[in-house]
Design a protein around this motif. Structure first.
Motif, mmCIF file in Angstrom:
data_model
loop_
_atom_site.group_PDB
_atom_site.id
_atom_site.type_symbol
_atom_site.label_atom_id
_atom_site.label_comp_id
_atom_site.label_asym_id
_atom_site.label_seq_id
_atom_site.Cartn_x
_atom_site.Cartn_y
_atom_site.Cartn_z
ATOM 1 N N LEU A 365 0.741 -1.324 -0.012
ATOM 2 C CA LEU A 365 -0.004 -0.008 -0.004
ATOM 3 C C LEU A 365 0.838 1.376 -0.037
ATOM 4 N N GLU A 366 2.068 1.185 0.725
ATOM 5 C CA GLU A 366 2.880 2.394 0.748
ATOM 6 C C GLU A 366 3.666 2.746 -0.468
ATOM 7 N N LYS A 369 0.842 4.140 -3.089
ATOM 8 C CA LYS A 369 0.594 5.586 -2.733
ATOM 9 C C LYS A 369 1.761 6.267 -3.092
ATOM 10 N N ARG A 372 1.657 6.698 -7.136
ATOM 11 C CA ARG A 372 0.262 7.176 -7.471
ATOM 12 C C ARG A 372 -0.290 6.578 -8.468
ATOM 13 N N ARG A 374 -2.632 2.887 -9.765
ATOM 14 C CA ARG A 374 -3.732 1.806 -9.290
ATOM 15 C C ARG A 374 -3.406 0.560 -9.289
ATOM 16 N N SER A 389 -10.280 1.081 -2.425
ATOM 17 C CA SER A 389 -10.384 2.579 -2.216
ATOM 18 C C SER A 389 -10.412 2.726 -3.829
ATOM 19 N N ASP A 391 -8.263 3.452 -5.789
ATOM 20 C CA ASP A 391 -6.769 3.216 -6.481
ATOM 21 C C ASP A 391 -6.580 1.631 -6.181
ATOM 22 N N SER A 462 9.170 -0.889 0.474
ATOM 23 C CA SER A 462 8.364 -0.182 -0.436
ATOM 24 C C SER A 462 9.369 0.694 -1.381
#
Length: 829
Positions: A365-366, A369, A372, A374, A389, A391, A462
């Motif tokens: 998830l990091e 994000k 940016r 999907r 969410s 994305d 990440s």
């Protein structure tokens, strides 16, 4: 001249094995290999083991080219319909390609049974194939492999008992694989006896099942398992600089196989003993498939990894195995997510089970994000969790064949099936390997430019995950992936694998002499030539009393014999002597240990609740004197009865202990006799016979000793040929050497002739004792250990009777007529 002669002898022996060292295979491996936390085997190519193995690596010309699938592989029609069992150990991704293969084989008229873990029964049966459960829990297996990604477990796993759990699972799967060859379908009850076996190497039982049945075996795998100079074993991480990289690559396969055999060899040999098979020698077990030249098909795309030039013709690279894309309608929310923005990145680790799924979920998830982007995240067996969410979409079970057409790139653990599917649709791929072949596929993808360098799971963060995904989204990676996909479109891995399987079958040996579209499983022998009969033909002849059931013997279309090969007379004789000494010592120990174990077992049995000795003797309390007197008589009677019972039990215990000790004495004399009269003379004979190989000369193959008859035949042939050739070598070798190299060649020829001649004559003489002894030993073993063959014969008759009852339209009279004609031909012969 003396100097040249000495140099010649030195040169002759320079290619010989290293001097025998009193080191066990375990010590040699420990000297050459260490297993790291990430599962890679750090192998020292400058170690003793590597130096020893490198001397036996066959030479291949530098300009050699790989042997492609010959044109005769293109069968329009296959005539013999076989019972084929496909044995697979692994995850769903390992099973799925073989479902595709099984359905392809059914097109040829074969009956196909897929034997794998119980959890996949619905998956297999719904695909149209028969199923047999072999046990074993793939989830536990995956969890074990994540914690112990190499071949040797860590201390944490040893303390937790994981290694014993895995060994127990292997024992269960070995027996399950055997039952899959001879037992009826668990659901329909329809009898089944395998006439050919296809397996992936981790199923372990394949060669041993094929040997017991005498049927063809074909191995198929997604990971390199055959020695080559082109690249090392995927589980080997080579270290050292003094060895030719090609030699180091080749020998890495031997070292990894040695490690695997050290962990499971005793389990396999214990299972073989139960099924009347002789134990596999420690020196033969690790590379048994290569020694026996078992056909091998690798199911990956040659566009990604071409076939190495040093692989022989019976090893093929056919392409990835793809099943027909399943009909799939996505749920509305998934369809809406895909339409709501640019193609997402798929991130999933399938059947991998990690210890801390929350940490892995956070890392993913990091990364999403940070970039940016999907993403579609597969929950998998680790049950990755998180909130959906705009994305991020979490997905459960979804066919990759459909899903990967709708993503921009794929991130996964590097399983061969997932790798194949991603590349099939031209998707750049990032691999996070855990164990097995996963690092190999990650490196191959990176070498082709279709993805970044793989990041082992324990180093995943990440930050480096974001960098890797960023590379996948570059035009360069996308172009490389599309190039591989366009080449893969011209391949049909499943069809090519089926053709490879058929091309390696011994068609002439397989066919029934009466019904040539059916495989022969029985031999009716009267005279010098047997009649090969299928299950159906045999039952027809039995039904009409043309043959007696007892006159039929099992027929082996692909007999397998495991021989203990010797490199030279010194190491061969010494190793045989050490082995004999070990067996004699164990038998001598059993003379004392086994009676104690028998005594202990009896004591434990008597101490169990419900046994006569564990029950208390109740005494009723009564007041009248007469009753007490009467009760006293009863007590005395019970005491006498108990004393008599104890006496009988004592005699029984003594008898059992004496019998156990007698068995130990018997084993002692058997091992002593077999070692001194068979094993040691045979090892010396074979070692002497192998001496000419040390200076590059071919050694004549006299065949395998199967029983006392073949033992006598081989001994006679070897005595005649060996004596004649040994005497001739004294004159022929100097002549040949002089013709090729002049005076120096004559000197070398004298050395070769002297050494080779003495070795051939000596082995010929010793063979007169060794080979008949070996034949008699095998005949005795076959006679004593006949339970497995009896079970096979019973299963054969049961299936034959079912075929007889259910086969319509077959002219029984024509079968009898054909048999009479063959039988008359035999009588006339």
């Amino acid at each position: 001249m003396a100097h040249h002669y000495t140099s010649s002898i030195h040169e002759l022996l320079s290619d010989a094995p290293p001097p025998y060292e009193l080191a066990t295979p375990r010590e040699l491996i420990d000297d050459s290999a260490n297993v790291q936390d990430d599962g890679r085997v750090d192998v020292d190519v400058d170690s003793r083991l590597y130096r020893a193995l490198s001397r036996f690596i066959p030479s291949v010309p530098d300009d050699a080219t790989p042997t492609p699938l010959p044109r005769h592989y293109k069968f329009k029609k296959w005539t013999v319909r076989l019972n084929i069992v496909i044995q697979v150990v692994g995850s769903r991704g390992d099973v799925q390609p073989f479902i595709a293969l099984g359905n392809e084989l059914r097109k040829y008229g074969h009956r196909v049974r897929l034997a794998t873990h119980n959890i996949f029964e619905d998956f297999v049966r719904k695909s149209g194939l028969e199923f047999y459960p072999i046990g074993g829990d793939p989830a536990q297996l995956m969890a074990y492999m994540v914690k112990n990604p190499g071949l040797i477990p860590g201390m944490k796993s040893l303390r937790a008992g994981d290694i014993q759990q895995k060994r127990s699972m292997v024992e269960e799967m070995l027996e399950g694989c055997w039952k899959s060859c001879i037992e009826a379908d668990k659901v329909t009850g329809i009898p089944f006896v395998a006439e050919a076996i296809i397996a992936n190497p981790p199923s372990f039982a394949h060669i041993h099942c094929a040997q017991a049945l005498g049927v063809p075996l074909h191995l198929m795998f997604t990971m390199p398992w055959s020695s080559t100079r082109v690249f090392p074993h995927p589980l080997a991480n080579l270290k050292g600089s003094n060895t030719d990289p090609r030699v180091a690559n080749y020998a890495s396969y031997w070292v990894v196989e040695w490690l695997a055999w050290q962990g499971l060899g005793d389990v396999i040999n214990k299972w073989r003993k139960i099924h009347d098979l002789e134990p596999v020698p420690a020196t033969e077990g690790p590379n048994l498939a290569e020694t026996l030249k078992v056909p091998f098909t690798y199911c990956w795309s040659p566009a990604l990894v071409p076939k190495p030039a040093d692989w022989p013709s019976y090893i093929d690279v056919c392409g990835f195995f793809f099943r027909d894309p399943p009909g799939y309608i996505p749920p509305p929310d998934l369809d809406q997510f895909l339409r709501a923005g640019p193609p997402p990145v798929y991130i999933g680790f399938g059947s991998i089970v990690v210890d801390d799924p929350d940490r892995l979920s956070t890392t993913i998830l990091e990364t999403v994000k940070m970039l940016r982007i999907r993403a579609i995240i597969s929950r998998g067996w680790s049950k990755l969790a998180g909130d959906q969410s705009d994305d991020v979409y979490y997905i459960g079970d979804c066919p990759h064949e459909w899903l990967f057409q709708h993503v921009a790139a794929v991130v996964h653990h590097g399983g061969a099936g997932t790798t194949a599917c991603g590349l099939r649709y031209g998707r750049p791929t990032m691999v996070v390997p855990f164990f097995g072949d996963q690092p190999f596929w990650g490196n191959m993808i990176h070498a082709a430019g279709a993805g970044p360098k793989p990041i082992p799971f324990k180093f995943l963060s990440s930050q480096n995950l974001a960098e890797a995904i960023s590379y996948c989204l570059t035009p360069e990676a996308q172009i490389s992936a599309q190039d591989i996909a366009s080449k893969m479109k011209t391949e049909s891995g499943v069809e090519a694998a089926a053709q490879s399987f058929h091309a390696n079958l011994p068609l002439e040996l397989l066919q029934c002499d009466i019904l040539p579209d059916r495989p022969a499983v029985w031999a009716y022998k009267k005279g010098n030539r047997p009649v090969k009969l299928s299950k159906l033909a045999a039952e027809i002849l039995i039904e009409y009393m043309e043959v007696n059931e007892k006159s039929l013997k099992l027929y082996e279309s692909n007999p397998i014999l495991v021989e203990n090969h010797r490199w030279d007379p010194v190491t061969g004789t010494l190793s045989a002597a050490l082995g004999t000494g070990k067996d004699i010592l164990k038998a001598a120990t059993d003379i004392v240990v086994k009676p104690y174990e028998a005594y202990r077992d009896i004591r434990l049995q008597n101490a169990r609740p419900g046994s006569s000795h564990s029950e208390p003797r109740a005494i009723t309390s009564v007041s009248p004197v007469s009753d007490r007197l009467s009760n006293t008589d009863s007590i005395d009677s019970n005491a006498l009865s108990a004393k008599s019972s104890d006496s009988k039990n004592g005699i029984h215990t003594a008898r059992v202990m004496a019998a156990a000790s007698a068995k130990g004495v018997g084993r002692f004399f058997v091992q002593y006799t077999k070692g001194t009269l068979v094993d040691i003379p045979l090892a010396c004979t074979e070692g002497l016979r192998a001496v000419p190989k040390l200076y590059g000369e071919e050694v004549k193959d006299y065949g395998n000793v199967k029983d006392w008859k073949t033992g006598m035949t081989i001994a006679g042939k070897m005595f005649v040929h060996g004596t004649v050739e040994g005497v001739a070598d004294i004159f022929v070798q100097p002549y040949k050497g002089g013709k090729e190299e002049g005076a120096w060649g004559v000197a070398k020829g004298i050395g070769k002739g002297s050494i080779g001649g003495a070795a051939k004559i000596s082995s010929a003489a010793m063979g007169l004792v060794a080979y008949p002894g070996k034949g008699i030993s095998r005949s005795i073993h076959a006679a004593i250990n006949a339970k497995t063959r009896s079970n096979i014969m019973k299963a054969m008759h049961e299936e034959g009777q079912t075929l007889f009852r259910n086969t319509e339209g077959l002219d029984h009279a024509a079968v009898i007529k054909a048999f009479d004609k063959l039988r008359k031909g035999i009588d006339q012969h």
